[in-house]
Design an enzyme around this catalytic site. Sequence first.
Site, PDB file in Angstrom:
ATOM      1  N   CYS A  50       0.634  -1.194  -0.383  1.00 11.61           N
ATOM      2  CA  CYS A  50       0.070  -0.082  -0.031  1.00 11.61           C
ATOM      3  C   CYS A  50       0.746   1.454  -0.146  1.00 11.61           C
ATOM      4  CB  CYS A  50      -1.083   0.017   1.184  1.00 11.61           C
ATOM      5  SG  CYS A  50      -0.109  -0.128   2.358  1.00 11.61           S
ATOM      6  N   CYS A 101       2.950   1.808   2.735  1.00  6.77           N
ATOM      7  CA  CYS A 101       4.436   1.230   2.994  1.00  6.77           C
ATOM      8  C   CYS A 101       5.678   1.933   2.149  1.00  6.77           C
ATOM      9  CB  CYS A 101       4.178  -0.190   2.257  1.00  6.77           C
ATOM     10  SG  CYS A 101       3.046  -1.673   3.477  1.00  6.77           S
ATOM     11  N   ASP A 154      -1.952 -23.222  -3.269  1.00  3.81           N
ATOM     12  CA  ASP A 154      -0.392 -23.333  -2.072  1.00  3.81           C
ATOM     13  C   ASP A 154      -1.366 -23.047  -1.382  1.00  3.81           C
ATOM     14  OD1 ASP A 154       1.652 -23.416  -1.504  1.00  3.81           O
ATOM     15  OD2 ASP A 154       1.948 -21.068  -1.204  1.00  3.81           O
ATOM     16  N   ASP A 174       2.279 -18.771  -4.578  1.00  4.89           N
ATOM     17  CA  ASP A 174       3.301 -17.245  -4.528  1.00  4.89           C
ATOM     18  C   ASP A 174       4.585 -17.362  -4.544  1.00  4.89           C
ATOM     19  OD1 ASP A 174       3.003 -18.292  -2.088  1.00  4.89           O
ATOM     20  OD2 ASP A 174       3.085 -16.670  -1.043  1.00  4.89           O
ATOM     21  N   ASP A 176       6.875 -22.202  -6.119  1.00  2.00           N
ATOM     22  CA  ASP A 176       5.000 -22.511  -7.189  1.00  2.00           C
ATOM     23  C   ASP A 176       5.645 -21.990  -8.002  1.00  2.00           C
ATOM     24  OD1 ASP A 176       3.856 -23.128  -4.703  1.00  2.00           O
ATOM     25  OD2 ASP A 176       3.791 -21.019  -4.312  1.00  2.00           O
TER      26      ASP A 176
END
Length: 705
Positions: free
Chosen positions: A32, A35, A432, A601, A605
Amino acid sequence: MIAACPACSAADLAQDVASGPALQFSLPQVHCAACIGKIERGLAEVPGVVSARVNLSLKRLTVQGTVDPDRIHRALSDLGYDSFPLDLAALSQVADDAGRALLTRMAVAGFAMMNVMLLSVAVWSGATDATRDLFHLISAMIAFPVVAYAGQPFFQSAWGALRVGRLNMDVPISLAIILAAAMSLFETLNGGAHAYFDAALSLTFFLLIGRYMDHRTRSAARSAAGELTALEVHSADLVTARGTRRVPVTDLVVGDEVIVPSGARVPVDGVLLSDHALLDRSFLTGESAAVAAGMSDLLQAGEVNLADPVRLRATAVGADTTLRRMAAMVETAENGRNRYTALADRAAQVYAPAVHLLALVAFLGWATATGDIRHALNVAIAVLIITCPCALGLAVPAVSTAAVSRLFGEGVLVKHATALERLAEVDRIVFDKTGTLTRPAVALPEGLDARDRAILRGLAQNSHHPLSRALVEALGDTAAADLTDLTEVQGQGIAARWNGLPVRLGRGPWLGGSFAGPGFRIGDAPAQPLEATEALRPGILAALGDLDLPAEVLTGDGEGPARRLGQMIDLPVRANARPEDKLAHLLDLRAQGYRVLMVGDGLNDTAALAAAHASVAPATALEAARSASDVVILNESFATLPLILRIGRATRALSHQNFAIAAVYNCIAVPLALAGLATPLAAALAMSVSSITVLLNAQRMRLVR
């Protein structure tokens, strides 16, 4: 002569010296604007940093200045964010010259089309003889250079196909444009009543719109294998007879001894020479908890050393490391997915030869029936223009562009050209667990006062342990206490002093507590436990309830956490799945006839994301996983996942409708052209109407809910 300002020159020189090569870092936890502000303000206080800029969509930090990357890592860790260095050479991207060229050609063609149509009005209004011929000549002077310039994407593609003895959609397009312009010039030079320069230009303009839409969708795709390479460690501390020295990882050979500092990523596969190590393998294996290793255990490139510096002996370097093998696995999987044939391309395989055959039949039929080659050629050109796949060329790009725009408004980024078509075909979902469905969380004890919260924040933000990062998130905006004598004890926790009092955060037995899990202790007070949990990502339960497809979970985590998750979401969960296991499972499902959507993520993966029929990653995913996926959910919530699938299905449905519109248009217009009742001008107008109808139909994407 004007003297230069010494102060200004000194300032400029200082700025030039300070602004060394840019450093780039992946920041998977940024989500965001708050951050961004926190990181940029925090790094502005680091000595040597000239500027720090965060790109939210890429989750990437760029730092200008002369500063040690390790200092940036420490500063980001103090702010509560994980960071991973990125290699600028591996991430370098070529400017979108092709897109700018298409846009320029489209603008030139549109401007010329409008001017030639204005000149055509005079001819349609009844201009004759010399006046008509003058307007036709002016139109020719405008049209020929524009067609030669703006039509190059079609001409080059058509020539490339013909050179290897095959047909593609650009062959009839190029023939229609060239023949319309050439026949118009012939008619003009011979005093003919009709010229069709506006038809050639309008064809070029509308087709360039479709080509640009298609390019914009395709240009979003990037190689995940390159992102994996960018995450590799590019230098290491080599142990020599004279001590340690920093060397490029490419210089390491099997048998070399290297030291991995605390918090650093392991540069090569190797055997642990130290007695103990604590490793974060979450990005590689999906294990949410830190893993302890002992002497002679194998370490893999990409793991993060969470405790004291350790020493290892290299057993695999360069292309033989686990991380490089994973990159190769991803690249292979991507190549397999790239063989998917788009809907428009499948249509072109049938359409192109049919168009040429139809135009040839029209020419031969009229030439045989009337003996008038000039009239027969006009009819054949009219057939080519009418059957020119303008609406067909717009059918899919117009819908895809509308769908991509709609999804972006919902906080979803579509990255791959054929993603929406493949999403419409999905009939099974594989999730996942760690970082995708769940996130590490810590439940704070009730009644925790401000002092204890501040001390916990000070301890947690100086630890690399995943639970410490979750604790920082749980403490929110709590200001960190000023701690001294910070020490991270291998495999146990972190200790410090606050106002002379010893304070600790770590495992219960190390704190003197009777519990096995995490906790903290302040001074001589009894140790207090912290409840380590996993929280479901927002919107997961709502999304799972709205999905109408069978789903399962594959996780690298152990049986206990996997079983607890299965009970929470009522889905089958398979534990202890390594990256190669996930890839093998997806390939097995494909062999059974399933078209799988993979949602993940982490690095573990990435190969599965690339191999799946379609794939989705959250914005918090590592850059390599986001790059391997077709779709990135930019919001924290997964509630939009069902909408993504519905829009994928709507994309397929509207594309089929657009093909039907083009087919109905052809069924009406082609017989008229074959009968000689449609001039090339009328054909161009009919083609324009069908193209506009296709564009308007694509806007129905806004109604999907």
